[in-house]
Design a protein around this motif. Structure first.
Motif, PDB file in Angstrom:
ATOM      1  N   ARG A  12       0.791  -1.104   0.009  1.00 18.17           N
ATOM      2  CA  ARG A  12      -0.060   0.069  -0.071  1.00 18.17           C
ATOM      3  C   ARG A  12       0.719   1.134   0.012  1.00 18.17           C
ATOM      4  O   ARG A  12       0.547   2.152  -0.541  1.00 18.17           O
ATOM      5  CB  ARG A  12      -1.091  -0.110   1.282  1.00 18.17           C
ATOM      6  N   LEU A  15       1.983   1.757  -3.494  1.00 22.23           N
ATOM      7  CA  LEU A  15       0.697   2.341  -4.411  1.00 22.23           C
ATOM      8  C   LEU A  15       0.572   3.793  -4.115  1.00 22.23           C
ATOM      9  O   LEU A  15       0.566   4.535  -4.839  1.00 22.23           O
ATOM     10  CB  LEU A  15      -0.360   1.577  -4.000  1.00 22.23           C
ATOM     11  N   LEU A  16       0.865   4.133  -2.801  1.00 18.37           N
ATOM     12  CA  LEU A  16       0.664   5.827  -2.565  1.00 18.37           C
ATOM     13  C   LEU A  16       1.942   6.635  -3.093  1.00 18.37           C
ATOM     14  O   LEU A  16       1.643   7.794  -3.625  1.00 18.37           O
ATOM     15  CB  LEU A  16       0.505   5.907  -1.183  1.00 18.37           C
ATOM     16  N   GLN A  18       3.630   5.647  -5.899  1.00 17.46           N
ATOM     17  CA  GLN A  18       3.300   5.635  -7.274  1.00 17.46           C
ATOM     18  C   GLN A  18       2.459   6.696  -7.532  1.00 17.46           C
ATOM     19  O   GLN A  18       2.335   7.127  -8.865  1.00 17.46           O
ATOM     20  CB  GLN A  18       2.954   4.450  -7.539  1.00 17.46           C
ATOM     21  N   ALA A  19       1.434   6.989  -6.641  1.00 18.45           N
ATOM     22  CA  ALA A  19       0.200   7.853  -6.955  1.00 18.45           C
ATOM     23  C   ALA A  19       0.606   9.238  -6.666  1.00 18.45           C
ATOM     24  O   ALA A  19      -0.044  10.431  -7.026  1.00 18.45           O
ATOM     25  CB  ALA A  19      -0.934   7.639  -6.281  1.00 18.45           C
ATOM     26  N   ILE A  21       1.163  10.612  -3.686  1.00 15.54           N
ATOM     27  CA  ILE A  21       0.887  10.929  -2.266  1.00 15.54           C
ATOM     28  C   ILE A  21       2.027  10.912  -1.402  1.00 15.54           C
ATOM     29  O   ILE A  21       2.071  11.801  -0.409  1.00 15.54           O
ATOM     30  CB  ILE A  21      -0.529  10.351  -2.121  1.00 15.54           C
ATOM     31  N   ARG A  48      -2.094  16.427  -0.618  1.00 17.36           N
ATOM     32  CA  ARG A  48      -1.826  15.469  -1.814  1.00 17.36           C
ATOM     33  C   ARG A  48      -3.144  14.649  -2.063  1.00 17.36           C
ATOM     34  O   ARG A  48      -3.527  14.313  -3.262  1.00 17.36           O
ATOM     35  CB  ARG A  48      -0.738  14.636  -1.775  1.00 17.36           C
ATOM     36  N   PRO A  52      -5.601  16.437  -6.291  1.00 14.22           N
ATOM     37  CA  PRO A  52      -4.517  15.832  -6.915  1.00 14.22           C
ATOM     38  C   PRO A  52      -3.380  16.385  -7.626  1.00 14.22           C
ATOM     39  O   PRO A  52      -2.425  16.275  -8.004  1.00 14.22           O
ATOM     40  CB  PRO A  52      -5.435  14.985  -7.954  1.00 14.22           C
ATOM     41  N   ARG A  55       0.109  16.560  -6.138  1.00  7.77           N
ATOM     42  CA  ARG A  55       0.401  15.195  -6.003  1.00  7.77           C
ATOM     43  C   ARG A  55       1.989  15.410  -6.749  1.00  7.77           C
ATOM     44  O   ARG A  55       2.185  16.160  -7.516  1.00  7.77           O
ATOM     45  CB  ARG A  55      -0.077  14.101  -6.650  1.00  7.77           C
ATOM     46  N   SER A  57       5.080  14.154  -9.209  1.00  6.72           N
ATOM     47  CA  SER A  57       5.247  13.124 -10.113  1.00  6.72           C
ATOM     48  C   SER A  57       6.583  13.084 -10.369  1.00  6.72           C
ATOM     49  O   SER A  57       7.499  13.986  -9.903  1.00  6.72           O
ATOM     50  CB  SER A  57       4.790  13.762 -11.397  1.00  6.72           C
TER      51      SER A  57
END
Length: 59
Positions: A12, A15-16, A18-19, A21, A48, A52, A55, A57
């Motif tokens: 998890r 995943l955060l 990669q998003a 966040i 974040r 969006p 966030r 990148s």
């Protein structure tokens, strides 16, 4: 940036990350999952999640 293979309980977090966040605590993106989170870190994560456009990148 490529992430190393992670244990199942940290998926998890990946995943955060990669998003956009979550980010690590240094320039290399190092995570310290067993250390307490600061109020400022919680605030950054909340922003974040809610906005969006804030966030982070890669690149």
């Amino acid at each position: 940036m490529r992430l190393p293979v992670v244990q199942a309980e940290h998926k998890r977090t990946v995943l955060l990350y990669q998003a956009g966040i979550l980010r690590g605590s240094d320039a290399l993106g190092t995570f310290h999952p067993d250390e307490p989170i600061t109020r400022a870190e919680v605030a950054a994560i909340a922003v974040r999640v809610a906005l969006p456009e804030k966030r982070i990148s890669e690149g």
